[in-house]
Enzyme design. Sequence first.
Site, mmCIF file in Angstrom:
data_model
loop_
_atom_site.group_PDB
_atom_site.id
_atom_site.type_symbol
_atom_site.label_atom_id
_atom_site.label_comp_id
_atom_site.label_asym_id
_atom_site.label_seq_id
_atom_site.Cartn_x
_atom_site.Cartn_y
_atom_site.Cartn_z
ATOM 1 N N GLU A 294 4.092 -0.419 6.142
ATOM 2 C CA GLU A 294 4.807 -1.633 5.614
ATOM 3 C C GLU A 294 4.960 -1.364 4.254
ATOM 4 O O GLU A 294 3.863 -1.063 3.478
ATOM 5 C CB GLU A 294 4.034 -2.690 5.909
ATOM 6 N N ASP B 93 -12.978 2.195 -1.999
ATOM 7 C CA ASP B 93 -12.307 3.082 -2.943
ATOM 8 C C ASP B 93 -11.600 1.975 -3.877
ATOM 9 O O ASP B 93 -10.456 2.228 -4.181
ATOM 10 C CB ASP B 93 -11.327 4.123 -2.306
HETATM 11 P P1 ADP Z 1 -2.715 8.616 -2.918
HETATM 12 O O1 ADP Z 1 -3.246 8.677 -1.363
HETATM 13 O O2 ADP Z 1 -2.132 10.046 -3.366
HETATM 14 O O3 ADP Z 1 -3.788 8.282 -3.946
HETATM 15 P P2 ADP Z 1 -1.757 5.890 -2.938
HETATM 16 O O4 ADP Z 1 -2.226 5.466 -1.478
HETATM 17 O O5 ADP Z 1 -2.572 5.594 -4.173
HETATM 18 O O6 ADP Z 1 -1.587 7.474 -2.886
HETATM 19 O O7 ADP Z 1 -0.296 5.636 -2.985
HETATM 20 C C1 ADP Z 1 0.511 6.089 -4.273
HETATM 21 C C2 ADP Z 1 1.345 4.779 -4.947
HETATM 22 O O8 ADP Z 1 2.312 4.263 -3.938
HETATM 23 C C3 ADP Z 1 0.335 3.630 -5.326
HETATM 24 O O9 ADP Z 1 -0.426 3.811 -6.511
HETATM 25 C C4 ADP Z 1 1.452 2.385 -5.146
HETATM 26 O O10 ADP Z 1 1.935 2.276 -6.480
HETATM 27 C C5 ADP Z 1 2.352 3.011 -3.969
HETATM 28 N N1 ADP Z 1 1.918 2.295 -2.980
HETATM 29 C C6 ADP Z 1 0.917 2.700 -1.907
HETATM 30 N N2 ADP Z 1 1.223 2.184 -0.738
HETATM 31 C C7 ADP Z 1 2.174 1.353 -1.050
HETATM 32 C C8 ADP Z 1 2.871 0.537 0.026
HETATM 33 N N3 ADP Z 1 2.243 0.361 1.359
HETATM 34 N N4 ADP Z 1 3.893 -0.030 -0.367
HETATM 35 C C9 ADP Z 1 4.596 0.186 -1.595
HETATM 36 N N5 ADP Z 1 3.949 1.023 -2.377
HETATM 37 C C10 ADP Z 1 2.810 1.617 -1.968
#
Ligand code: ADP
Length: 288
Positions: A92, A195
């Site tokens: 989502e 985390d």
């Molecule tokens: P990684 O596993 O590489 O650390 P993240 O899960 O932290 O990646 O996601 C990278 C970036 O994407 C986040 O810093 C955030 O800005 C954006 N992001 C992550 N999940 C979502 C989401 N469900 N909806 C919108 N943006 C998201």
Amino acid sequence: MFENPTAFFERALFQSLGKSVSIDEYMALGGGSINQAVALNTSEGQFFIKYNELAPKDMFALEAQGLQTLREAEEIHIPEVLGVGEDFLLLEFIAGRRTKNNYWEDFGQSLARLHRHTNACFGLEHNNYIGRLEQINDSLENGIDFFIEKRLKIQAGKAFYEGYLSAAMLRQFDQLYAKLPGLIPNEKPALLHGDLWSGNVMSNHLGLVALIDPAVYYGLRETEIAFTHMFGGFHQRFYEAYQEAFLLEPGFDNRKDIYNLYPLLVHVNLFGQGYVSGVQRTLNKYCQ
Ligand code: ADP
């Protein structure tokens, strides 16, 4: 190699949603440390996808399980898992609106409620990942033992093996382990995000908190609060609200560095020598 990105995203959407979805536009998102992250505008609305062709085969499935565990607690907005494959995770889309005035207060209260979700043992029924390192969640009944055996010893051992920690530092760790029962409270297992740094804290369509990218397990809740302080800390109102909802034992500020040995060691093992001096400082503070 991936096919062209649009074809890859359409394949992931088809696999996840069971129907053809066309991509109008996609935008790379910054901030991720490990994977590629993209916002997808499609004929079916907006989605978030992260992907990595080199990811360990179970990494996204385990992240999905962690998100699901936190979502089932129903305390904090966690993005719904819409699909998962060996090389992608479809979620989502979290809108990221301007935060409401009570954002931090609501966050502190919600996290306190999450931490009240408990379990018979520390750990989890499966291992998962912290960054791209495996996180071992074998069950133990004692939280301090769990912190020593499944968190510090594993990462310190790896850092020693990789040549980042000296034998003298390992001896200091052994001294610290012996002292820990007198230094940190042995509370009940608490459901942790695992985390919780600012990069994993977002705001949703209501301007309230949403959390992403967990490394879930049942642990000592003070480890989570300590971790929030590691890169500068959250807003004061977050800590006040947390304390009002679920008071920490007195003296937390004096022991938070102990808990942060775990994320520091993880940083040593992920990013190298630069984090060793932080580990050494904490060891010197508590041991000869
Ligand atoms: P990684 O596993 O590489 O650390 P993240 O899960 O932290 O990646 O996601 C990278 C970036 O994407 C986040 O810093 C955030 O800005 C954006 N992001 C992550 N999940 C979502 C989401 N469900 N909806 C919108 N943006 C998201």
